[in-house]
Design a protein around this motif. Structure first.
Motif, PDB file in Angstrom:
ATOM      1  N   ASP A 283       0.836  -1.208   0.000  1.00  0.00           N
ATOM      2  CA  ASP A 283       0.000   0.000   0.000  1.00  0.00           C
ATOM      3  C   ASP A 283       0.866   1.252   0.000  1.00  0.00           C
ATOM      4  OD1 ASP A 283      -2.480  -1.160   0.026  1.00  0.00           O
ATOM      5  OD2 ASP A 283      -2.690  -1.131   2.199  1.00  0.00           O
ATOM      6  N   CYS A 284       0.361   2.330  -0.598  1.00  0.00           N
ATOM      7  CA  CYS A 284       1.028   3.636  -0.495  1.00  0.00           C
ATOM      8  C   CYS A 284       0.491   4.303   0.773  1.00  0.00           C
ATOM      9  CB  CYS A 284       0.705   4.484  -1.729  1.00  0.00           C
ATOM     10  SG  CYS A 284       1.131   6.224  -1.508  1.00  0.00           S
ATOM     11  N   ARG A 285       1.384   4.617   1.694  1.00  0.00           N
ATOM     12  CA  ARG A 285       0.917   5.169   2.974  1.00  0.00           C
ATOM     13  C   ARG A 285       0.230   6.523   2.800  1.00  0.00           C
ATOM     14  NH1 ARG A 285       6.593   5.677   3.695  1.00  0.00           N
ATOM     15  NH2 ARG A 285       7.305   7.841   3.655  1.00  0.00           N
ATOM     16  N   PHE A 286       0.571   7.245   1.748  1.00  0.00           N
ATOM     17  CA  PHE A 286      -0.062   8.556   1.513  1.00  0.00           C
ATOM     18  C   PHE A 286      -1.489   8.376   0.980  1.00  0.00           C
ATOM     19  CE2 PHE A 286       4.558   9.173   0.730  1.00  0.00           C
ATOM     20  CZ  PHE A 286       4.826   9.989   1.816  1.00  0.00           C
ATOM     21  N   MET A 287      -1.637   7.503  -0.008  1.00  0.00           N
ATOM     22  CA  MET A 287      -2.966   7.272  -0.582  1.00  0.00           C
ATOM     23  C   MET A 287      -3.930   6.752   0.478  1.00  0.00           C
ATOM     24  SD  MET A 287      -3.523   7.754  -3.869  1.00  0.00           S
ATOM     25  CE  MET A 287      -2.590   8.282  -5.303  1.00  0.00           C
ATOM     26  N   LYS A 288      -3.376   5.974   1.406  1.00  0.00           N
ATOM     27  CA  LYS A 288      -4.239   5.345   2.403  1.00  0.00           C
ATOM     28  C   LYS A 288      -4.514   6.257   3.607  1.00  0.00           C
ATOM     29  CE  LYS A 288      -5.326   1.635   0.208  1.00  0.00           C
ATOM     30  NZ  LYS A 288      -4.740   1.413  -1.018  1.00  0.00           N
ATOM     31  N   MET A 289      -4.048   7.509   3.552  1.00  0.00           N
ATOM     32  CA  MET A 289      -4.399   8.464   4.632  1.00  0.00           C
ATOM     33  C   MET A 289      -5.865   8.881   4.521  1.00  0.00           C
ATOM     34  SD  MET A 289      -1.246  11.072   4.913  1.00  0.00           S
ATOM     35  CE  MET A 289       0.280  10.623   5.689  1.00  0.00           C
ATOM     36  N   ASN A 290      -6.432   8.802   3.322  1.00  0.00           N
ATOM     37  CA  ASN A 290      -7.828   9.203   3.148  1.00  0.00           C
ATOM     38  C   ASN A 290      -8.749   8.108   3.681  1.00  0.00           C
ATOM     39  OD1 ASN A 290      -7.080  11.585   1.833  1.00  0.00           O
ATOM     40  ND2 ASN A 290      -6.960  10.540  -0.154  1.00  0.00           N
ATOM     41  N   THR A 291      -9.723   8.521   4.483  1.00  0.00           N
ATOM     42  CA  THR A 291     -10.713   7.577   5.024  1.00  0.00           C
ATOM     43  C   THR A 291     -12.103   8.123   4.720  1.00  0.00           C
ATOM     44  OG1 THR A 291     -10.826   8.773   7.117  1.00  0.00           O
ATOM     45  CG2 THR A 291      -9.178   6.990   6.964  1.00  0.00           C
ATOM     46  N   THR A 292     -13.126   7.298   4.893  1.00  0.00           N
ATOM     47  CA  THR A 292     -14.493   7.789   4.645  1.00  0.00           C
ATOM     48  C   THR A 292     -14.861   8.886   5.667  1.00  0.00           C
ATOM     49  OG1 THR A 292     -15.266   5.854   5.858  1.00  0.00           O
ATOM     50  CG2 THR A 292     -15.496   5.798   3.455  1.00  0.00           C
ATOM     51  N   GLU A 293     -14.372   8.754   6.894  1.00  0.00           N
ATOM     52  CA  GLU A 293     -14.670   9.790   7.908  1.00  0.00           C
ATOM     53  C   GLU A 293     -14.089  11.138   7.464  1.00  0.00           C
ATOM     54  OE1 GLU A 293     -13.561   6.804   8.663  1.00  0.00           O
ATOM     55  OE2 GLU A 293     -15.117   5.991   9.966  1.00  0.00           O
ATOM     56  N   LYS A 294     -12.825  11.113   7.020  1.00  0.00           N
ATOM     57  CA  LYS A 294     -12.197  12.379   6.590  1.00  0.00           C
ATOM     58  C   LYS A 294     -12.891  12.926   5.338  1.00  0.00           C
ATOM     59  CE  LYS A 294      -7.589  11.091   8.241  1.00  0.00           C
ATOM     60  NZ  LYS A 294      -6.240  10.729   7.779  1.00  0.00           N
ATOM     61  N   LEU A 295     -13.335  12.028   4.471  1.00  0.00           N
ATOM     62  CA  LEU A 295     -14.045  12.466   3.259  1.00  0.00           C
ATOM     63  C   LEU A 295     -15.357  13.159   3.648  1.00  0.00           C
ATOM     64  CD1 LEU A 295     -14.790  12.607   0.274  1.00  0.00           C
ATOM     65  CD2 LEU A 295     -15.223  10.149   0.294  1.00  0.00           C
ATOM     66  N   ARG A 296     -16.106  12.543   4.561  1.00  0.00           N
ATOM     67  CA  ARG A 296     -17.363  13.168   5.015  1.00  0.00           C
ATOM     68  C   ARG A 296     -17.092  14.528   5.644  1.00  0.00           C
ATOM     69  NH1 ARG A 296     -19.487  10.719  10.147  1.00  0.00           N
ATOM     70  NH2 ARG A 296     -17.520  11.679  10.765  1.00  0.00           N
ATOM     71  N   ASP A 297     -16.076  14.587   6.509  1.00  0.00           N
ATOM     72  CA  ASP A 297     -15.805  15.833   7.229  1.00  0.00           C
ATOM     73  C   ASP A 297     -15.358  16.954   6.284  1.00  0.00           C
ATOM     74  OD1 ASP A 297     -16.462  14.345   9.386  1.00  0.00           O
ATOM     75  OD2 ASP A 297     -14.446  14.269  10.257  1.00  0.00           O
ATOM     76  N   CYS A 298     -14.567  16.602   5.275  1.00  0.00           N
ATOM     77  CA  CYS A 298     -14.099  17.668   4.381  1.00  0.00           C
ATOM     78  C   CYS A 298     -15.248  18.198   3.519  1.00  0.00           C
ATOM     79  CB  CYS A 298     -12.856  17.251   3.577  1.00  0.00           C
ATOM     80  SG  CYS A 298     -13.137  16.296   2.113  1.00  0.00           S
ATOM     81  N   LEU A 299     -16.194  17.329   3.177  1.00  0.00           N
ATOM     82  CA  LEU A 299     -17.369  17.784   2.430  1.00  0.00           C
ATOM     83  C   LEU A 299     -18.257  18.665   3.316  1.00  0.00           C
ATOM     84  CD1 LEU A 299     -18.650  14.784   0.320  1.00  0.00           C
ATOM     85  CD2 LEU A 299     -18.611  17.163  -0.423  1.00  0.00           C
ATOM     86  N   ARG A 300     -18.356  18.290   4.570  1.00  0.00           N
ATOM     87  CA  ARG A 300     -19.176  19.062   5.521  1.00  0.00           C
ATOM     88  C   ARG A 300     -18.563  20.445   5.764  1.00  0.00           C
ATOM     89  NH1 ARG A 300     -18.622  16.383  10.886  1.00  0.00           N
ATOM     90  NH2 ARG A 300     -16.737  17.643  10.830  1.00  0.00           N
ATOM     91  N   ASP A 301     -17.206  20.474   5.967  1.00  0.00           N
ATOM     92  CA  ASP A 301     -16.535  21.722   6.369  1.00  0.00           C
ATOM     93  C   ASP A 301     -15.952  22.501   5.188  1.00  0.00           C
ATOM     94  OD1 ASP A 301     -17.043  20.643   8.839  1.00  0.00           O
ATOM     95  OD2 ASP A 301     -15.001  19.871   9.121  1.00  0.00           O
ATOM     96  N   LEU A 302     -15.967  21.900   4.001  1.00  0.00           N
ATOM     97  CA  LEU A 302     -15.288  22.449   2.813  1.00  0.00           C
ATOM     98  C   LEU A 302     -13.828  22.798   3.140  1.00  0.00           C
ATOM     99  CD1 LEU A 302     -17.998  24.617   1.019  1.00  0.00           C
ATOM    100  CD2 LEU A 302     -17.299  22.270   0.573  1.00  0.00           C
TER     101      LEU A 302
END
Ligand code: 13P
Ligand code: SF4
Length: 328
Positions: A283-302
């Motif tokens: 696995d690429c440790r950078f690519m795998k930093m993204n999670t569904t929780e972080k995705l939801r939060d970034c959409l919520r907070d822009l």
């Protein structure tokens, strides 16, 4: 290297049972927020499957750059690494571009700091700089044209014949392109920390266990691995190769997330993760930093959002635009 180090079972992904995807609560929240924000979710092939499932488009760096250029969404959520989100911002200065984790970097991008390239160009002013898209906006701004693994050969072939090329930052991709085109180039000494972990010895051991399997490798791999492969190509071209091939089993020598994309597109075939000397997958440790929780939060907070100083963005846009035109 002692062969006893290769002490693990191969990671085999057999054909998928057909079935519909049941979204989790968090995936449903993401889809709802996406609608409210008039956002588009662009995901790289290496993202976890829960992110790939909610994305509007999943692809390689080239496909993602084209999608980013064409979208009319107000917000681009880039599920990949920083340089990819930056690329989306370079072509969309007036849109909000967010990525789930601002720390998701890339060892190739880190290998070529803008100041070092600037100093090298000052000492060698006649060089024509071809930059692999895995680099910062600052490095793009110092380059003549950008390329991805999907179009590198085509781009280098378009560089005027009399020009001496400096290829940054991936020496492995650069060496492969040089072999493909017969064009000598100066190669910046960078590499992808994850792809250089694949070894010929580890691959040979898996191939001996699955002699009918075809090996498909990314050009960021080292030469001994590339030379052993049946096909060397970008992640998107891997999908087409495995689809068209009459073979049923493939050893996929790139980041493991790729196998999810392949299974979704080609459910009836078998995929085996490319091995390193110490692990059955990579696995690429950078690519795998993204999670569904972080995705939801970034959409919520822009937020976190990508910002690039306008003079750098403008300078980085010209070589990127050149690539998008040359690679049509
Ligand atoms: P692709 O453009 O082939 O998807 O490659 C991107 C990348 O980062 C490979 O490590
Ligand atoms: Fe960068 Fe390598 Fe990760 Fe691709 S796999 S994003 S090149 S560190």
């Amino acid at each position: 290297m002692r062969m006893t180090e290769l002490n693990y079972e191969p990671m085999v992904f057999p054909p998928l049972e057909s079935g519909t995807i049941e979204f989790s609560e968090i995936q449903k929240e993401i889809l709802q927020l996406k609608k409210e924000r008039n956002a588009i979710i662009l995901a790289h092939n290496y993202q976890i499957h829960e992110i790939q499932e909610v994305a509007d488009y999943v692809g390689d760096s080239l496909g993602l750059a084209y999608k980013a250029e064409k979208t009319d969404a107000d917000v681009i959520v880039f599920c990949g690494v920083h340089f990819m989100a930056e690329t989306a911002k370079i072509v969309n200065p007036n849109k909000t571009v967010i990525l789930p984790d601002l720390e998701a970097g890339c060892s190739l991008s880190d290998a070529c700091p803008e100041e070092q390239l600037k100093a090298y160009k000052e000492a060698n002013p006649d060089l024509y700089v071809v930059a692999y898209i895995n680099c910062s906006a600052g490095v793009k701004a110092l380059s003549d044209v950008i390329c991805t693994s999907g179009n590198a050969k085509k781009i280098v072939e378009r560089v005027p014949k009399g020009k001496e090329i400096l290829f940054v930052p991936d020496q492995n991709l650069g060496q492969w392109v040089s072999q493909q085109t017969g064009r000598e180039m100066q190669l910046w000494p960078g590499s992808c920390y994850a792809h250089v972990l694949f070894t010929f010895q580890a691959l040979k051991k898996i191939k001996d266990q699955f002699p009918e399997a075809l090996i498909v490798a990314h050009p960021e791999c080292v030469k001994t691995v590339r030379d052993f492969a049946n096909e060397v190509c970008s992640t998107e071209k891997m999908v087409h190769f495995c689809q068209k091939s009459s073979a049923d089993t493939f050893i996929i020598v790139t980041e493991t997330g790729m196998i999810h994309r392949l299974q979704r597109e080609i459910p009836h075939k078998t995929f085996i993760a490319g091995p390193t000397n110490t692990c059955a997958c990579n696995d690429c440790r950078f690519m795998k930093m993204n999670t569904t929780e972080k995705l939801r939060d970034c959409l919520r907070d822009l937020s976190p959002a990508i910002e690039i100083p306008e003079p750098i963005r403008e300078e980085a846009y010209a070589p990127l635009k050149r690539m998008l035109e040359w690679s049509q």
